[in-house]
Design an enzyme around this catalytic site. Structure first.
Site, short mmCIF file in Angstrom:
data_model
loop_
_atom_site.label_atom_id
_atom_site.label_comp_id
_atom_site.label_asym_id
_atom_site.label_seq_id
_atom_site.Cartn_x
_atom_site.Cartn_y
_atom_site.Cartn_z
N GLU B 103 -4.32 -30.94 24.11
CA GLU B 103 -3.18 -30.60 23.22
C GLU B 103 -3.27 -29.15 22.79
OE1 GLU B 103 -3.52 -32.64 19.51
OE2 GLU B 103 -1.25 -32.67 19.18
N ILE B 126 -10.32 -36.72 27.46
CA ILE B 126 -10.89 -37.96 27.75
C ILE B 126 -10.54 -39.05 27.13
CG2 ILE B 126 -12.79 -37.74 26.35
CD1 ILE B 126 -14.78 -37.87 29.08
N ASP B 127 -9.82 -38.71 25.93
CA ASP B 127 -9.44 -39.98 25.16
C ASP B 127 -8.05 -40.48 25.36
OD1 ASP B 127 -11.62 -39.33 23.34
OD2 ASP B 127 -10.47 -38.29 21.84
N ARG B 265 -26.96 -54.30 15.23
CA ARG B 265 -27.61 -53.05 15.29
C ARG B 265 -26.50 -52.14 16.09
NH1 ARG B 265 -31.55 -54.30 13.26
NH2 ARG B 265 -33.59 -54.48 13.99
#
Lengths: 341, 341, 341, 341
Positions: B103, B126-127, B265
């Site tokens: 962007e 990558i998102d 965890r």
């Protein structure tokens, strides 16, 4: 509802993910019962079933192959085959069938739908040559296996100054060769859709040698030379009296070696391309196909196939899906050609 | 022509494949010269270049990261920045720029195109949250890394009867969590687009424990609870006096442990998701984007971005691409929900 | 000192790691100069060199193959070959040679050491059949490739109810077959050291089919039947007039199909086993070998080979290393037999 | 005979391969019955068993984790614990126990053997810190996961010109850091056995930046600075009132960033290192350990552990195995140091 599911034709990473999604969605969202048929249409003809509930599908998502087994049985090639399919479904109270398969399996589904059996097909072909869907699951996994092999072959080819020919799956369509070749940085990619010029192939290999690197030729098993002069006939018969044909990969390696004077070797990837755990792309696609099939069944659809269009899962008529093979178009092949030599 | 190329923002597997494709196509098909700018817009502002020919791009296809380096420099935030960009391009005789980025990088390109500089953008995030393209390269690789981690965590979770929370990338959009979670068979998937109900998350985990298996929660780093009650503020300051915030993964693990009474965890995958060799899907997509960018430049286009639509590479106005983030739509999230619990 | 290094014989993942370690240790710890010879002994005979410094070895560690190239040239088979080797070393001021290779390459080194050239060998054989060292690098990588292929083949074999025969490398020693077969859960493992009983192989396959799963036979390329009745001669000649022999894998698949009545297919893994990035085991072993070779050179040793014993790197006389092949001992084969059928 | 088997402590890839080998060898070679105890010593104390036959172990070989479950229960810490163990074994007719575990699990076995229970231990520690065996299974897999992560991080580090700190497992012994660091080409490797000099770490990072590349620091979770000045204490308490300590990785990244002026990030690999399918090395080692344990039981041995010495599986007294941790020796660390900077 009672939904029957079967997997036919060659196996494909992602089949188990479809089965899991159909069972999960059917049983938990709609209260369906899901019945698995063993070994494709053979199980429907014979009424050979396996019950499928959520517990039975645990651990299936990452597993290659199909827990239902598969076969190439075509009920229409059997005496009374279609009648036995209909009888099985009636007897077991099957409201709808979800056949997962390629052209052949879905062709049967289309004819049975015409005979009144509700069928919602799920496309499956490792070769990606089924029309009416952008992709089929299993293809990305096969490309992954082939691409990794090409990555490995670059270093051994360069170290020995030898050409390597990698023969991949694809009898009629060159999708695996095209994508694996582009992904692996092939020197040449040969596909069934474009009969190849042997002189050009040799010239590309020679050019690559001249630049100090070793050529990798990626060839679909169904690729053929334009002039027909590259024979793979061996004149040999095996123990059963069948004539043995060497593959196109071997034949190409022989000619490249002869004409460049450099050692050349063929690698035939074979069945490893269709086995093993599916890639995430294929797991997600197969899962979405399974969910969409159940939605389609409950929407009352029949004689349709679920399909990927862009990022959406849509329904298309089975007739459209099986009308013709999806071949590699010229412009896609030309993209790969930019990198030849 | 003289084409400048730069890579901006966070790095992504596939950037080098774009660079290679632009150089290969530009130089061998069109007789172009290609100039690389170092570290995104910073290199254009400073006139910091690296010459790019075919030899310079050998071996780049399978390599992660970007040989050009990257930065988050925004010329419009610098005094005289845009002028210096235009001056660099004039001085070096750059006919067109190919900025590869998200962007921010493409927003700069859009404003420079408005100022008369010919720009053809290549989408990179990558998102996968950039609008106007079905997918961006790097996303499939990131999902692959996350999905493999989830596969591994299943066995250790089940052996120890403990819950595992996997925090993946995604500040504003949950695509990586959605795909990795579907691919990995997650018990719950939490995304920024859908503020989550902590009670429901705990209930899903409990249900999974009750069925004899261990839950895996996949959570985007940007996911938030609906009621805002899950704080990640720690009240702690690090050695530099900055306040330290624990991530959402850690916070969730704490609460799940407290409320189910089972060990829990967190695993924060972090930067491994964006490094390393791209998957074949990303290599092919990045290569096709690079080829299409050169085609676009030579067709005279500007202020556009190349984009994937179905299986085609098309051109879209840059303005459209940067207008809004592409978020996970409700129906896609609901597909994942079928498998919760 | 001036140290020469060369890589001979078939390439192996880890060769570049050895080169890097020799250069790094030699130049930074001892102030050595390191000279690379191209294509094994061929480069020493011809005085064909490439300078090696730390910068030249950046990025080599994870890369398969050998940047020095390799060949099967044997100076002792060339007229005046040994003299030319000695002359090259004299002319270039080479104080010691580090030949990296298998039986042949190290045999040459042993004879040259006898002629007064200081030689410290590094063992390399993908087949793991070199005596006097527990393991050689490259073997673990080859086993990894073969084992992953077997993992993949299980699912497709089971789905189709067919037998799969996997032919792996190993002309004289069955180490790859043994380890890959144990790792992959093979139904039968056949190695050159133990001529096999065809009836027993078929019986194991039948037993596996009877238990509801599909057999996977892992066979070394050099395995042979005990009674000699399984011919791979095809009577066929290729385009160059050479007689074509089918591999043992194909021959076995034919017989298994004929005698079990189930479809059987062969997969010949071939060159992918020796290409690509080395496993961590091989990277560490190759690195330690390279470091130890430099230590040996500086300790004044000659006519020795570095070797792995337990977790230690030791020196052994070259004569001992090349005296005989390291074959799979009976008790190791019997371990695998526990899982047959 | 009736053989009991249990898996204790942290899980490890390869545990299922041991279980499978014990069952296969015991039942088919010796006519034994094998009984599995759930969740380590907890299952023996409670008499919580699961029957194990060949069918129950199908598909276990490539699967991570342990189908028997695991726990850290120590019978000697429970009131009447040892008596309940002996009582369970008497009641179930257990002739011998095969406990698979690390120092704690095997320490219990040693004491029970002293009390007359026949015990043959199998070593298991992902950290490779168990004495008296060259390697334990699981370690190679953990190194593989860490090494692949480092490979990935190189490209993103270089693209962004930032330092990356990778924290791997290893509280007391630095084996994973040492091997993964050597395999991944780390700029610095820090292990618990060698308190580190923070100035030297920063200098190595700076040197790496100066040479145009980005540093990767691999650090064991248990590594500590020589001067004790690097605090990870945060002064913070979590929701349960426990004090929160940041890891050594985070602390190092903060300091490197501060002192080099370059962005630095930490990646904590965590539980992915112990999950998932074992490497072939670990599958073969675990299988051989399982076979050797059954052989040991039938040879009448007790109070022993099976162990790897070179390529042989031998028996060692349990007392010897648990006497002390196996730490990284100085000379092994110095090998890694050659590549620092």
């Amino acid at each position: 509802m009672r939904i029957g599911i079967l997997t036919g034709g060659g196996d494909c990473p992602g089949l188990n993910a479809v089965i899991r999604a159909v069972v999960r969605s059917g049983t938990t969202q709609h209260g369906d019962e899901v019945v698995g048929f063993r070994d494709g249409w053979r199980g429907v003809v014979d009424g050979d079933t396996v019950p499928l509930d959520v517990a039975a599908t645990r651990g299936l998502l990452p597993r290659g192959g199909t827990v239902l087994g598969t076969s190439r049985t075509n009920p229409f090639a059997l005496d009374g085959g279609p009648e036995r399919v209909l009888e099985t479904c009636r007897r077991l109270g099957i409201d709808a069938l979800v056949p997962v398969g390629g052209e052949d399996t879905l062709g049967v589904a289309h004819r049975l739908a015409g005979a009144g059996l509700r069928c919602v097909g799920v496309p499956k072909t490792i070769d990606n040559d089924l029309d009416a869907t952008d992709y089929t699951f299993g293809f990305d996994t096969a490309v992954g296996v082939a691409s990794e092999a090409i990555d490995r072959l670059h270093t051994t080819g360069d170290s020995h100054h030898r050409a390597l020919v990698v023969e991949v799956m694809g009898r009629h369509a060159g999708w695996i060769a095209l994508h694996a070749g582009m992904s692996g940085g092939a020197t040449v990619v040969l596909v069934p859709e474009r009969p190849f010029d042997l002189d050009a192939v040799v010239a590309h290999c020679q050019h690559r040698f001249d630049s100090g690197f070793s050529p990798i030729v990626v060839v679909s098993e169904g690729a053929v030379p334009a002039d027909g002069h590259l024979t793979t006939a061996t004149g040999q018969r095996d123990a059963f009296g069948h004539e043995r044909l060497g593959g196109i990969g071997e034949a190409l390696a022989r000619v490249i070696e002869q004409r460049t004077g450099r050692e050349s070797r063929a690698v035939v990837l074979g069945h490893v391309q269709r086995g093993g755990t599916p890639t995430p792309f294929d797991r997600v696609l197969a899962t979405r196909f399974g969910l969409a099939a159940v939605r389609a069944v409950h929407s009352g659809a029949s004689d349709v196939m679920v399909a990927l269009r862009g990022t959406d899962i849509v329904q298309v008529p089975l007739a459209e899906a099986i009308a013709q093979l999806k071949l590699v178009p010229l412009e896609r092949y030309e993209e790969a050609e930019v990198f030849f030599g």
